[in-house]
Design a protein around this motif. Structure first.
Motif, PDB file in Angstrom:
ATOM      1  N   ALA A   1       0.819  -1.295  -0.198  1.00 28.07           N
ATOM      2  CA  ALA A   1       0.178   0.186   0.046  1.00 28.07           C
ATOM      3  C   ALA A   1       0.673   1.199  -0.041  1.00 28.07           C
ATOM      4  CB  ALA A   1      -0.908  -0.011   1.246  1.00 28.07           C
TER       5      ALA A   1
ATOM      6  N   ARG B   1       0.737   4.180  -2.983  1.00 27.03           N
ATOM      7  CA  ARG B   1       0.792   5.465  -2.414  1.00 27.03           C
ATOM      8  C   ARG B   1       1.844   6.423  -3.035  1.00 27.03           C
ATOM      9  NH1 ARG B   1      -1.679   4.269   1.690  1.00 27.03           N
ATOM     10  NH2 ARG B   1       0.269   3.639   3.069  1.00 27.03           N
TER      11      ARG B   1
ATOM     12  N   GLY C   1      -3.395   4.512  -2.140  1.00 27.13           N
ATOM     13  CA  GLY C   1      -2.674   3.203  -1.648  1.00 27.13           C
ATOM     14  C   GLY C   1      -3.630   2.003  -1.954  1.00 27.13           C
ATOM     15  N   GLN C   2      -4.707   2.088  -2.930  1.00 28.67           N
ATOM     16  CA  GLN C   2      -5.126   1.087  -3.318  1.00 28.67           C
ATOM     17  C   GLN C   2      -5.099   0.794  -4.872  1.00 28.67           C
ATOM     18  OE1 GLN C   2      -7.526  -0.795  -1.337  1.00 28.67           O
ATOM     19  NE2 GLN C   2      -6.453   0.372   0.227  1.00 28.67           N
TER      20      GLN C   2
END
Length: 162
Positions: free
Chosen positions: A19, A23, A35-36
């Protein structure tokens, strides 16, 4: 990792390092730093790597309930539904090296026959050649836009929910 963002060793887990790497990549590339993993991130990653467009499909090959290989493939018109179709290789004649198939639809999609669905799968010649070496009478092929079912684990056959 290839782009230098330190996601950690490939272990199949989406943890804090992954993540954080996402990011950082998003921030540096002008994306919203969530972060996805999403479609926007995937497109940006492929562009940053210079590897063209992301694959629209995937081919999984198993023999005797064991993974043999898997590879990305392209699906023509990827936004158009495929449905789910099952193909079985008919007995081969000694004089004929061409496989004959029987196909049936397990889950229909608008106007999609088994043959049309199969024609939409585009794979490199090297993959076709490799498949031809594995092909035997009774071999099966599933073309689906549903993905693998949760029961399709190691040591199993393919399960596609319809």
């Amino acid at each position: 990792n290839e782009l230098g963002f330190g996601a950690g060793p490939p272990d199949g887990l989406f943890g804090q390092r992954t993540a954080g790497a996402i990011r950082n990549f998003q921030e540096i590339n002008g994306l919203t730093p969530t972060g996805q993993f999403d479609d926007e991130l995937m497109l940006a990653l492929y562009e940053a790597r210079g590897t063209g467009d992301p694959p629209t499909g995937h081919l999984y090959v198993r023999q005797n309930h064991r993974d043999v290989f898997d590879v990305n493939v392209a699906i023509k018109d990827p936004d158009r539904p495929l449905g789910t179709h099952l193909f079985t290789a008919l007995p081969m004649r000694d004089i004929d090296t061409t496989a004959r198939w029987i196909g049936m639809t397990a889950s229909p999609a608008d106007g999609m026959t088994p043959g049309i669905a199969l024609d939409r799968v585009v794979m490199p010649d090297a993959v076709r050649e490799r498949l031809s070496l594995l092909l035997t009478s009774g071999s099966s092929l599933i073309v689906s836009d549903r993905g693998l079912g949760p029961e399709t684990g190691k040591g199993t056959d393919f399960i596609v929910l319809t």
